[in-house]
Scaffold this active site. Structure first.
Site, PDB file in Angstrom:
ATOM      1  N   TYR A  57       0.828  -1.211   0.000  1.00 47.85           N
ATOM      2  CA  TYR A  57       0.000   0.000   0.000  1.00 47.85           C
ATOM      3  C   TYR A  57       0.863   1.262   0.000  1.00 47.85           C
ATOM      4  O   TYR A  57       0.342   2.358  -0.207  1.00 47.85           O
ATOM      5  CB  TYR A  57      -0.934   0.045   1.214  1.00 47.85           C
ATOM      6  CG  TYR A  57      -1.938  -1.077   1.309  1.00 47.85           C
ATOM      7  CD1 TYR A  57      -2.121  -1.993   0.277  1.00 47.85           C
ATOM      8  CD2 TYR A  57      -2.712  -1.223   2.454  1.00 47.85           C
ATOM      9  CE1 TYR A  57      -3.034  -3.018   0.390  1.00 47.85           C
ATOM     10  CE2 TYR A  57      -3.635  -2.249   2.575  1.00 47.85           C
ATOM     11  CZ  TYR A  57      -3.791  -3.146   1.543  1.00 47.85           C
ATOM     12  OH  TYR A  57      -4.699  -4.166   1.661  1.00 47.85           O
ATOM     13  N   HIS A 115       0.684 -11.548   2.223  1.00 43.92           N
ATOM     14  CA  HIS A 115      -0.399 -10.893   1.486  1.00 43.92           C
ATOM     15  C   HIS A 115      -1.151 -11.851   0.573  1.00 43.92           C
ATOM     16  O   HIS A 115      -2.372 -11.748   0.419  1.00 43.92           O
ATOM     17  CB  HIS A 115       0.171  -9.726   0.664  1.00 43.92           C
ATOM     18  CG  HIS A 115      -0.814  -8.637   0.401  1.00 43.92           C
ATOM     19  ND1 HIS A 115      -0.457  -7.318   0.331  1.00 43.92           N
ATOM     20  CD2 HIS A 115      -2.141  -8.656   0.195  1.00 43.92           C
ATOM     21  CE1 HIS A 115      -1.532  -6.570   0.094  1.00 43.92           C
ATOM     22  NE2 HIS A 115      -2.563  -7.371  -0.004  1.00 43.92           N
TER      23      HIS A 115
END
Length: 285
Positions: A57, A115
């Site tokens: 991010y 992730h």
């Protein structure tokens, strides 16, 4: 000094390792820059205590700055981040975890996830061992995964003897992940929902959702988030706007009845979704 509001009476989910997460957290995908710092500080002020981030991010610094500047005590905040799929080789994974902690400017990260399994690379067991060792080191307190299927998690457990505390997956009324949630529950794994509102512009106009929302005198967003609470997962909606942040926590004044839950269960359409089609996509509430 900002006025802090007491966290609302949101249920708490417990994992096999003692991790406790509030059923509603705050997502930070595309929450960047100084505006992102203010949005996260606002979320903490209105009562969020779980802040979800990721290396990919590119906002771990923003999250850490917001936490350091917040009047909420650090020990009351659960901050999460995630290891990217391209850094699964053991040494790379260890360095990336350390980089996440350094970017945040914190002494530790409460929850660190892989992730996604990146199965074509086939190194997610190495990555998991890196998380296990970082946990032993104390720079991460709890470890888990994201976008993992039961078979992937079985491999982790067999290789290391360590079961993830969390599995963060796409989960919403159109994609309810019944088999995955049953697996997670059986192993003491908290199921966490990214994209809890699905494609919001479609979900919030769905006639079943709008009818249930009208029945209870709440917004479609509130109806969906209340469904997550009653389903038993952890939802992490995102909003940059303080009043929406507050509204996304204001879910304890009503409850969906059995017919509501059956009607939403009938919305499940897993054929319309492909696992892992976008492990970084989140929808704003």
């Amino acid at each position: 000094m900002a006025t802090l509001l007491d966290p609302p009476a949101i249920p708490v989910r417990r994992a096999h390792d003692g991790l406790e997460l509030p059923a509603i957290g705050f997502g930070t995908y595309k929450v960047n820059g100084f505006a992102g710092v203010e949005a996260i500080k606002s979320a903490l002020e209105v009562g969020y205590r779980l802040i979800d981030s990721a290396f990919n991010y590119e906002n771990e610094g923003v999250v850490g700055k917001a936490i350091r500047e917040s009047d909420v005590p650090r020990e009351d905040i659960i901050v999460a981040s995630k290891l990217p799929g391209r850094h699964h080789q053991y040494d790379q994974a260890r360095e990336t975890i350390e980089e996440s902690v350094a970017r945040m400017g914190l002494d530790y990260i409460d929850l660190y996830l892989i992730h996604w399994p990146n199965p074509s690379q086939g190194q997610f067991v190495e990555a998991w061992q890196a998380l296990v060792d970082a946990q032993k080191q104390g720079i991460v307190k709890h470890i888990g995964v994201s976008n993992f299927l039961p078979g992937h998690i079985d491999l982790l457990i067999r290789a290391t003897g360590v079961t993830p505390a969390v599995n963060q997956v796409e989960l919403h009324p159109f994609f309810q992940q019944n088999e995955q949630r049953a697996y997670d529950d059986a192993h003491g794994i908290i199921t966490e929902a990214w994209s809890p509102l699905g494609r919001a512009n479609q979900m919030l106009k769905d006639p079943t959702v709008t009818r249930i929302a009208a029945k209870h005198g709440v917004s479609p967003v509130a109806a969906i988030l209340r469904w997550h609470i009653q389903l038993g997962d952890v939802a992490i909606p995102k909003s940059m706007h303080r009043e929406r942040q507050r509204a996304n926590l204001d879910l304890t004044g009503f409850a969906l009845d059995e017919q509501d839950m059956r009607d939403i269960a009938a919305m499940d359409n897993p054929e319309g979704y492909t696992f892992g089609q976008n492990p970084h996509w989140h929808e704003e509430a």
